[in-house]
Scaffold this motif. Structure first.
Motif, PDB file in Angstrom:
ATOM      1  N   LYS A   1       1.693   6.639   2.058  1.00 42.25           N
ATOM      2  CA  LYS A   1       2.651   7.722   2.315  1.00 42.25           C
ATOM      3  C   LYS A   1       2.095   9.077   1.891  1.00 42.25           C
ATOM      4  O   LYS A   1       2.617  10.120   2.282  1.00 42.25           O
ATOM      5  N   ASN A   2       1.023   9.062   1.098  1.00 41.82           N
ATOM      6  CA  ASN A   2       0.376  10.312   0.695  1.00 41.82           C
ATOM      7  C   ASN A   2      -1.007  10.477   1.310  1.00 41.82           C
ATOM      8  O   ASN A   2      -1.817  11.270   0.831  1.00 41.82           O
ATOM      9  N   TRP A   3      -1.259   9.700   2.366  1.00 48.51           N
ATOM     10  CA  TRP A   3      -2.531   9.847   3.083  1.00 48.51           C
ATOM     11  C   TRP A   3      -2.602  11.245   3.686  1.00 48.51           C
ATOM     12  O   TRP A   3      -1.603  11.753   4.207  1.00 48.51           O
TER      13      TRP A   3
ATOM     14  N   LYS B   1       0.837  -1.196   0.000  1.00 53.12           N
ATOM     15  CA  LYS B   1       0.000   0.000   0.000  1.00 53.12           C
ATOM     16  C   LYS B   1       0.877   1.254   0.000  1.00 53.12           C
ATOM     17  O   LYS B   1       0.940   2.016   0.979  1.00 53.12           O
ATOM     18  N   ILE B   2       1.488   1.479  -1.153  1.00 52.54           N
ATOM     19  CA  ILE B   2       2.421   2.605  -1.271  1.00 52.54           C
ATOM     20  C   ILE B   2       1.714   3.951  -1.172  1.00 52.54           C
ATOM     21  O   ILE B   2       2.348   4.974  -0.907  1.00 52.54           O
TER      22      ILE B   2
ATOM     23  N   GLY C   1       1.568   6.067  -5.517  1.00 50.80           N
ATOM     24  CA  GLY C   1       0.320   5.449  -5.100  1.00 50.80           C
ATOM     25  C   GLY C   1      -0.938   6.046  -5.709  1.00 50.80           C
ATOM     26  O   GLY C   1      -2.048   5.705  -5.303  1.00 50.80           O
ATOM     27  N   TYR C   2      -0.791   6.921  -6.720  1.00 50.92           N
ATOM     28  CA  TYR C   2      -1.949   7.536  -7.368  1.00 50.92           C
ATOM     29  C   TYR C   2      -2.396   6.678  -8.557  1.00 50.92           C
ATOM     30  O   TYR C   2      -1.564   6.188  -9.335  1.00 50.92           O
ATOM     31  N   LEU C   3      -3.706   6.520  -8.686  1.00 52.60           N
ATOM     32  CA  LEU C   3      -4.273   5.747  -9.787  1.00 52.60           C
ATOM     33  C   LEU C   3      -4.472   6.640 -11.004  1.00 52.60           C
ATOM     34  O   LEU C   3      -5.014   7.743 -10.900  1.00 52.60           O
ATOM     35  N   TYR C   4      -4.073   6.128 -12.167  1.00 51.46           N
ATOM     36  CA  TYR C   4      -4.274   6.827 -13.434  1.00 51.46           C
ATOM     37  C   TYR C   4      -5.148   5.956 -14.332  1.00 51.46           C
ATOM     38  O   TYR C   4      -4.831   4.793 -14.573  1.00 51.46           O
ATOM     39  N   PHE C   5      -6.242   6.526 -14.788  1.00 49.27           N
ATOM     40  CA  PHE C   5      -7.158   5.823 -15.689  1.00 49.27           C
ATOM     41  C   PHE C   5      -6.721   6.067 -17.126  1.00 49.27           C
ATOM     42  O   PHE C   5      -6.540   7.213 -17.541  1.00 49.27           O
TER      43      PHE C   5
ATOM     44  N   ILE D   1      -5.838   8.469  -4.667  1.00 48.15           N
ATOM     45  CA  ILE D   1      -5.297   7.256  -4.070  1.00 48.15           C
ATOM     46  C   ILE D   1      -6.429   6.363  -3.573  1.00 48.15           C
ATOM     47  O   ILE D   1      -7.532   6.840  -3.317  1.00 48.15           O
ATOM     48  N   PRO D   2      -6.183   5.055  -3.408  1.00 39.04           N
ATOM     49  CA  PRO D   2      -7.234   4.156  -2.916  1.00 39.04           C
ATOM     50  C   PRO D   2      -7.758   4.595  -1.561  1.00 39.04           C
ATOM     51  O   PRO D   2      -6.999   5.036  -0.686  1.00 39.04           O
ATOM     52  N   THR D   3      -9.060   4.468  -1.381  1.00 37.22           N
ATOM     53  CA  THR D   3      -9.697   4.918  -0.151  1.00 37.22           C
ATOM     54  C   THR D   3      -9.518   3.892   0.963  1.00 37.22           C
ATOM     55  O   THR D   3      -8.803   2.895   0.826  1.00 37.22           O
TER      56      THR D   3
END
Length: 559
Positions: A7-9, A3-4, A442-446, A377-379
């Protein structure tokens, strides 16, 4: 994957999700709000202030009446309305007795309703008055349909509306023959509570229609926990407090609009300004008059408001957060900065990535660490893996593949479609059919879609659904539908049509477009029709839309 993203939570947000009133269905939050703060404003509808007690009592009165009409736990009931207080009451009434809410887009035409109502085996429909003629055409073709309520939006208007009202709210009230007047139910005496107990984790409270990976729309079955989890996650990720006021203009029938307009105000017990639909002047006045702090929109709305006449003289400074979705145009840093300047500081960023099968909002954007171009980022309690399209092996950060998701928002499966369920839901993981990657941060890109679903003006358009509707045209022998780029809609629908021999030369492509316009929702009907002598197909006769799509892409590159 590690869960990388943690670190950006965001600072000040716990990584552990705690529910405000505990793990129970949202209709129990409605009841508790009425007990704790009966006179607090829950919704504001063009100036009509509806209290927590009214939400509870009106939903309970309808729940009692539905039981009297023979509605049982697990029965499916369609909601066919634009945004209005009656929608809120109906949603929670249905769930109070363990029945299943089935939202129906108010843009649907008769043929679309016939398919969906038969697919869900609807027992009843609650419809807006102006939409009923579409139901009237097909109600005899839905064998399970026992009764229909109709309602007039104006029944919950104040005598002197505080905001400009759309034409639908000016209609003279009529209760069509063969329907029940919903508003009369709310005038009944509330005698008792006859609700069903529901299992928050296992029982289905909502069925939303989606294509999944293929085919005509299927009912995705969502539990009470799915709704509670995603609502709570959305709230706590952005640090909502008791002083916030929400604005709901996006359609409540859509999963994202439902989270923002139906669920969050109840979960947070904070007021929500509810508009039947988006209109610029009403929206601006609503923000000004009611000091709205939090709003969910789509990027084209914000871009349009930036050029609205006189907008620089309006006071939108109450806005703190504007969650937005990239539909048609992206949520860019440039757009965000212009919006921030106009509103004197409102943060605008991408709302989330999600889908109907997960009750949406699988990611969120940390307000203190916004990365434009990403979906955040994932919730809470969410795992996202990127799988190689060929090997199905998990890929490392930065590699592109299919997005798969696992969290407490994941649906139970598709209504009476075990094969489709097994294709999408595997060991608790939803295989989305979407292409993307997770960055080292850890950011998702669509990146795009494996499946052939078309995204037009923010709506999901399913090629096989449009094709089935077009095949009702008496002159069409065969049809295939694809999405083509559109500067304002993101994508728009194009249909390739093979005419019946006796129709060749007697009908034009424009006439097919006009016919479709009268038989389909506005976002769905094809803007372009191209006649063909034949369509590419497999040896078994399955039309290969992929080849049509590739053909058009090649043409665009060489144009």
């Amino acid at each position: 994957m590690e869960k990388i993203w943690l670190k950006n939570w965001p600072e000040g947000v716990s990584t552990t999700l705690q529910y405000r009133l505990g793990k129970k269905p949202l209709h129990e939050y409605v009841k508790q709000n009425a007990k704790d703060t009966p006179h607090r404003t829950a919704y504001i509808y063009y100036g009509r202030q509806i209290t927590c007690l009214e939400v509870e009592e009106n939903s309970q009165k309808l729940a009692n009446y539905l039981l009297e009409k023979g509605v049982k736990k697990g029965d499916r009931i369609g909601l066919f309305m634009q945004n209005c207080p009656q929608y809120i009451f109906s949603h929670y009434a249905i769930q109070k007795i363990g029945a299943i809410v089935c939202p129906l887009n108010p843009m649907y035409k008769a043929s679309e309703l016939e398919y969906l109502l038969n697919e869900m085996e609807a027992k009843a429909v609650i419809s807006a008055q102006e939409l009923y003629p579409n139901l009237e055409q097909i109600r005899a073709k839905v064998s399970t349909l026992e009764f229909i309520f109709t309602t007039n939006y104006a029944d919950f208007l104040p005598s002197q509306p505080s905001l400009p009202i759309p034409d639908e709210l000016k209609l003279t009230k009529v209760t069509p023959e063969g329907t029940l007047d919903l508003t009369k139910v709310f005038t009944r005496e509330l005698k008792d509570y006859k609700n069903h107990q529901v299992n928050v984790s296992d029982d289905v409270g909502l069925m939303v229609f989606t294509s999944g990976t293929t085919g005509r729309p299927k009912g995705a079955m969502l539990t009470y926990e799915n709704a509670l989890f995603k609502t709570a996650a959305s709230v706590h990720a952005q640090i909502v407090d008791d002083n916030d006021t929400w604005l709901a203009v996006m359609p409540l029938c859509h999963i994202a609009g439902m989270v923002m307009g139906v669920n969050i105000p109840v979960y947070t017990n904070t007021p929500c300004v509810l508009l039947t639909r988006f209109e610029p002047e009403a929206t601006i006045q609503a923000i000004e008059k009611y000091k709205v702090t939090t709003w969910y929109s789509i990027a084209p709305i914000n871009a349009g408001l930036l050029t609205y006449p006189g907008i620089q003289e309006r006071d939108l400074s109450s806005l703190k957060i504007n969650l937005a979705t990239s539909f048609g145009i992206p949520v860019t840093e440039e757009l965000s900065n212009k919006w921030k300047a106009l509103t004197n500081g409102c943060l605008m960023f991408e709302a989330a990535y999600g889908l109907s099968e997960t009750h949406t909002c699988d990611t969120f954007m940390p307000a203190d660490k916004v990365v434009f171009g990403s979906c955040g980022i994932p919730t809470f309690e969410t795992d996202i893996r990127i799988l190689d399209l060929s090997t199905k092996e998990e890929l490392p950060p930065g590699e592109t593949g299919e997005i798969t998701i696992k969290n407490p928002g994941v649906f139970k499966g598709y209504w009476k479609r075990p094969d489709a369920t097994s294709e999408t839901l595997k060991d608790g993981w939803v295989h989305t059919g979407d292409i993307g990657c997770i960055s080292e941060e850890g950011y998702l890109y669509f990146k795009g879609r494996v499946k052939e679903m078309i995204k037009s003006s923010g709506y999901s358009v399913f090629p096989e659904d449009v094709e089935a509707l077009l095949m009702e045209h008496p002159s069409i022998a065969q049809v295939a539908v694809i999405g083509v780029p559109d500067e304002t809609r993101g994508e728009t629908v194009k249909a390739f049509v093979v005419l019946k021999p006796d129709a060749v030369g007697s009908i034009s492509e424009a006439e097919v477009v006009n016919w479709a316009k009268n038989h389909m929702a506005a976002y769905k009907y094809p803007r372009y029709v191209e006649f063909r002598d034949s369509l590419p197909a497999t040896g078994a006769g399955k039309v290969l839309r992929r080849l049509l799509k590739e053909e058009k892409t090649t043409e665009s590159k060489h144009a």
